[in-house]
Design a protein around this motif. Sequence first.
Motif, PDB file in Angstrom:
ATOM      1  N   LEU A   1       0.922  -1.055   0.805  1.00 56.83           N
ATOM      2  CA  LEU A   1       0.017  -0.421   0.399  1.00 56.83           C
ATOM      3  C   LEU A   1       0.699   1.275   0.111  1.00 56.83           C
ATOM      4  O   LEU A   1       0.368   2.162  -0.502  1.00 56.83           O
ATOM      5  CB  LEU A   1      -0.679  -0.123   1.636  1.00 56.83           C
ATOM      6  CG  LEU A   1      -1.879   1.200   1.822  1.00 56.83           C
ATOM      7  CD1 LEU A   1      -2.256   1.878   0.687  1.00 56.83           C
ATOM      8  CD2 LEU A   1      -2.462   0.737   3.167  1.00 56.83           C
ATOM      9  N   ARG A   2       1.555   1.190   1.217  1.00 52.85           N
ATOM     10  CA  ARG A   2       2.740   2.672   1.189  1.00 52.85           C
ATOM     11  C   ARG A   2       4.124   2.805   0.341  1.00 52.85           C
ATOM     12  O   ARG A   2       4.306   1.607  -0.377  1.00 52.85           O
ATOM     13  CB  ARG A   2       3.381   2.645   2.457  1.00 52.85           C
ATOM     14  CG  ARG A   2       2.400   2.625   3.538  1.00 52.85           C
ATOM     15  CD  ARG A   2       2.544   2.584   4.915  1.00 52.85           C
ATOM     16  NE  ARG A   2       2.982   0.962   4.997  1.00 52.85           N
ATOM     17  CZ  ARG A   2       4.468   0.844   5.652  1.00 52.85           C
ATOM     18  NH1 ARG A   2       5.055   1.925   6.446  1.00 52.85           N
ATOM     19  NH2 ARG A   2       5.091  -0.397   5.860  1.00 52.85           N
ATOM     20  N   ASP A   3       4.478   4.131  -0.006  1.00 50.81           N
ATOM     21  CA  ASP A   3       5.547   3.590  -0.662  1.00 50.81           C
ATOM     22  C   ASP A   3       7.218   2.707  -0.123  1.00 50.81           C
ATOM     23  O   ASP A   3       6.719   2.037   0.771  1.00 50.81           O
ATOM     24  CB  ASP A   3       5.724   5.546  -0.588  1.00 50.81           C
ATOM     25  CG  ASP A   3       7.020   5.713  -1.772  1.00 50.81           C
ATOM     26  OD1 ASP A   3       7.748   5.145  -2.383  1.00 50.81           O
ATOM     27  OD2 ASP A   3       7.321   7.183  -1.759  1.00 50.81           O
TER      28      ASP A   3
ATOM     29  N   ASP B   1      -1.336  -7.887   4.908  1.00 52.57           N
ATOM     30  CA  ASP B   1      -0.977  -6.515   5.410  1.00 52.57           C
ATOM     31  C   ASP B   1      -1.952  -6.229   6.528  1.00 52.57           C
ATOM     32  O   ASP B   1      -2.429  -5.509   6.680  1.00 52.57           O
ATOM     33  CB  ASP B   1      -1.856  -6.694   3.811  1.00 52.57           C
ATOM     34  CG  ASP B   1      -3.374  -7.246   4.006  1.00 52.57           C
ATOM     35  OD1 ASP B   1      -3.529  -8.558   4.295  1.00 52.57           O
ATOM     36  OD2 ASP B   1      -4.663  -7.261   3.434  1.00 52.57           O
ATOM     37  N   GLY B   2      -1.558  -6.929   7.773  1.00 49.91           N
ATOM     38  CA  GLY B   2      -1.563  -5.982   8.757  1.00 49.91           C
ATOM     39  C   GLY B   2      -2.949  -6.233   9.564  1.00 49.91           C
ATOM     40  O   GLY B   2      -3.884  -6.946   9.087  1.00 49.91           O
ATOM     41  N   ALA B   3      -3.336  -6.048  11.156  1.00 51.79           N
ATOM     42  CA  ALA B   3      -3.969  -6.262  11.760  1.00 51.79           C
ATOM     43  C   ALA B   3      -5.864  -5.970  10.709  1.00 51.79           C
ATOM     44  O   ALA B   3      -6.510  -6.362  11.003  1.00 51.79           O
ATOM     45  CB  ALA B   3      -4.281  -5.291  13.210  1.00 51.79           C
TER      46      ALA B   3
ATOM     47  N   SER C   1      -6.154  -5.611   7.423  1.00 49.85           N
ATOM     48  CA  SER C   1      -6.439  -6.713   6.290  1.00 49.85           C
ATOM     49  C   SER C   1      -8.006  -6.523   5.847  1.00 49.85           C
ATOM     50  O   SER C   1      -8.584  -7.721   5.745  1.00 49.85           O
ATOM     51  CB  SER C   1      -5.713  -8.439   6.752  1.00 49.85           C
ATOM     52  OG  SER C   1      -5.958  -8.952   5.452  1.00 49.85           O
ATOM     53  N   ALA C   2      -6.926  -6.204   4.148  1.00 49.37           N
ATOM     54  CA  ALA C   2      -8.109  -6.591   2.778  1.00 49.37           C
ATOM     55  C   ALA C   2      -7.962  -7.877   2.297  1.00 49.37           C
ATOM     56  O   ALA C   2      -8.966  -8.200   2.710  1.00 49.37           O
ATOM     57  CB  ALA C   2      -7.447  -5.451   2.044  1.00 49.37           C
ATOM     58  N   VAL C   3      -6.605  -8.759   2.843  1.00 56.58           N
ATOM     59  CA  VAL C   3      -7.195 -10.211   1.880  1.00 56.58           C
ATOM     60  C   VAL C   3      -8.025 -10.560   2.699  1.00 56.58           C
ATOM     61  O   VAL C   3      -8.471 -11.551   2.699  1.00 56.58           O
ATOM     62  CB  VAL C   3      -5.962 -10.367   1.755  1.00 56.58           C
ATOM     63  CG1 VAL C   3      -5.696 -12.300   1.958  1.00 56.58           C
ATOM     64  CG2 VAL C   3      -4.724 -10.503   0.811  1.00 56.58           C
TER      65      VAL C   3
ATOM     66  N   LEU D   1       4.142   5.294  26.719  1.00 54.05           N
ATOM     67  CA  LEU D   1       3.557   5.192  27.809  1.00 54.05           C
ATOM     68  C   LEU D   1       1.789   4.686  27.035  1.00 54.05           C
ATOM     69  O   LEU D   1       1.428   4.219  25.798  1.00 54.05           O
ATOM     70  CB  LEU D   1       3.062   6.237  27.818  1.00 54.05           C
ATOM     71  CG  LEU D   1       1.844   6.698  28.334  1.00 54.05           C
ATOM     72  CD1 LEU D   1       2.109   6.458  29.836  1.00 54.05           C
ATOM     73  CD2 LEU D   1       0.989   8.075  28.235  1.00 54.05           C
ATOM     74  N   PHE D   2       1.510   3.456  27.791  1.00 58.46           N
ATOM     75  CA  PHE D   2       0.098   2.561  27.329  1.00 58.46           C
ATOM     76  C   PHE D   2      -0.147   2.567  28.619  1.00 58.46           C
ATOM     77  O   PHE D   2       0.090   2.937  30.146  1.00 58.46           O
ATOM     78  CB  PHE D   2       0.618   1.160  27.371  1.00 58.46           C
ATOM     79  CG  PHE D   2       1.414   0.219  26.912  1.00 58.46           C
ATOM     80  CD1 PHE D   2       1.521   0.362  25.151  1.00 58.46           C
ATOM     81  CD2 PHE D   2       3.229   0.500  26.726  1.00 58.46           C
ATOM     82  CE1 PHE D   2       2.106  -0.353  24.927  1.00 58.46           C
ATOM     83  CE2 PHE D   2       3.487  -0.339  25.792  1.00 58.46           C
ATOM     84  CZ  PHE D   2       3.291  -0.819  24.614  1.00 58.46           C
ATOM     85  N   ALA D   3      -1.861   3.208  28.495  1.00 54.39           N
ATOM     86  CA  ALA D   3      -2.979   3.949  29.625  1.00 54.39           C
ATOM     87  C   ALA D   3      -4.000   3.740  29.226  1.00 54.39           C
ATOM     88  O   ALA D   3      -3.892   4.008  27.424  1.00 54.39           O
ATOM     89  CB  ALA D   3      -2.009   5.486  30.008  1.00 54.39           C
TER      90      ALA D   3
ATOM     91  N   GLY E   1       0.831 -13.705  10.257  1.00 52.61           N
ATOM     92  CA  GLY E   1       1.174 -12.211  10.850  1.00 52.61           C
ATOM     93  C   GLY E   1       0.509 -11.697  11.468  1.00 52.61           C
ATOM     94  O   GLY E   1      -1.028 -12.199  11.939  1.00 52.61           O
ATOM     95  N   ASP E   2       0.028 -10.012  11.717  1.00 53.01           N
ATOM     96  CA  ASP E   2      -1.435  -9.551  12.553  1.00 53.01           C
ATOM     97  C   ASP E   2      -2.339  -9.925  11.614  1.00 53.01           C
ATOM     98  O   ASP E   2      -3.137  -9.631  11.935  1.00 53.01           O
ATOM     99  CB  ASP E   2      -0.965  -8.274  12.215  1.00 53.01           C
ATOM    100  CG  ASP E   2       0.453  -8.049  13.409  1.00 53.01           C
ATOM    101  OD1 ASP E   2       1.078  -9.279  14.340  1.00 53.01           O
ATOM    102  OD2 ASP E   2       0.300  -6.311  13.238  1.00 53.01           O
ATOM    103  N   ALA E   3      -2.384  -9.567  10.176  1.00 58.17           N
ATOM    104  CA  ALA E   3      -3.711 -10.132   9.718  1.00 58.17           C
ATOM    105  C   ALA E   3      -4.567 -11.368  10.213  1.00 58.17           C
ATOM    106  O   ALA E   3      -5.740 -11.856   9.942  1.00 58.17           O
ATOM    107  CB  ALA E   3      -2.869 -11.262   8.178  1.00 58.17           C
TER     108      ALA E   3
END
Length: 426
Positions: free
Chosen positions: A35-37, A180-182, A184-186, A258-260, A325-327
């Motif tokens: 998707l990205r450059d 393609d990550g969390a 995911s379009a797939v 930072l997680f909050a 992966g995240d997908a």
Amino acid sequence: MAEKQKVVVVGAGPVGSLAALYAAQRGDDVEIYELRDDLRDPSTTPLNFTRSINLALSERGINAMRHSGQPKLLDHVMAATIPMRGRMIHGKRPNGQIFEQAQDYDAHGRAILAVDRGGLNKRLLDILEGMPNVTFYFNHKLTGADFRKCKAWFEIQGKESSTGRAREIEIDFDLMIGADGAHSAVRYHMMKFTRMDYHQEYIDTLWCEFQIKRKEDAPENEPMARFRISPNHLHIWPGKEFMFIAIPSDDGSFTCTLFAPSEVFERLEINPDQIPSFFDHHFPGVTALIQPYELITSFHQNPHLPLISIKCKPYHYGSSAVVLGDAAHAMVPFYGQGMNAGLEDVRILFGILDKHSLIGGRDDDDEESRSAVVRSSQREAALAEYTAVRAPDAHAINDLALQNYVEMRSEVLSPMYRLRKFLEES
Ligand code: FAD
């Protein structure tokens, strides 16, 4: 010779890039759509991050790179890592005294490694670029897929047709690997073809990135002196309901997070002047490492991002698609395993495909047995085996990651925790 297959990888993050490398090593025609450059272009901002972040790389991920067939990949990646042999817990005693407490990860001194996610990803892209059977398509967004007909559609980002609509291309493939990550379009399009169980959960925690700068006045010949705190630990400031962590970078700085809960973020957004006192109260010692104005600026400028946990099953459709992966299993980052598990997916998937003798020109079998139809049904069996083998493990890591947030932000301080650790190690 068996006919080459066309493997289309969607997503050139760490997992997609390693999957492309495994497929290319086996001799298939590999096309990578991202998707990205190109990440290697300095003007490309990594997705979701203001700059590249540091991650904990552990044996799962290392082993997957070890089996990539490219020894130089691991050598190169390892050369830019920093071993973290344990956690360093930062806190304040009832008398107000600030303390640090080291908790080793392993009785035998084994460490996890701090790695620059972008650096690892770039190294994979560099290797892929040198392979004659690999083609990149950057700025291509998957918009549709028909997994029965093995066709997919991509929108070319920034390119408009004469009608003013984004230009779209149609491609075909034998196998599509969705990395393609969390979001995911797939996976989304796969759901229209298979009865996929799907569960997603946003935890009520946001994260924001900060930085501890390196010491500029450190002597040139003493690289360790550039670090303001121990470079060989993952630093944790547990705050019970929230936490602050720092992971070393090899330039002497630390990437901090930072997680909050979202409510804490909202409060600080309304009163940014209270950020330094919030840190002093909950994360003692941080304002000595990050100037109060830098804390306010980073909090203001850097995105406040959500954390999602995703489980789904199956990971494949027929013989034509699989998500990795995240997908397949985005997880909260508290177990430091999201990318590691994604890289491990690749090793396991290709191990199963190899077992079924499916990828690449390993074709000592007779020609007929490798006809397109037979290959397709073998691949279907391999992908089904992959789902059966992988889903229980991925779901377990997902659960462990959620549980580890409680441990990191709170339990590490409890006497019971220390007693348990002591008993485990003695
Ligand atoms: P991604 O890195 O998300 O890559 C997906 C790629 O697909 C992207 O390049 C994207 O542009 C592309 N894409 C998306 N949609 C499309 C489309 N429609 N068409 C074409 N391309 C598309 N993991 C660890 O192992 N250790 C850690 O210590 C760790 N710490 C973390 C800390 C934080 C704060 C966070 C948020 C995560 C952390 N993780 C960690 C998790 C890790 O970042 C992810 O698991 C890992 O990046 C997943 O890699 P991926 O390749 O599957 O997906």
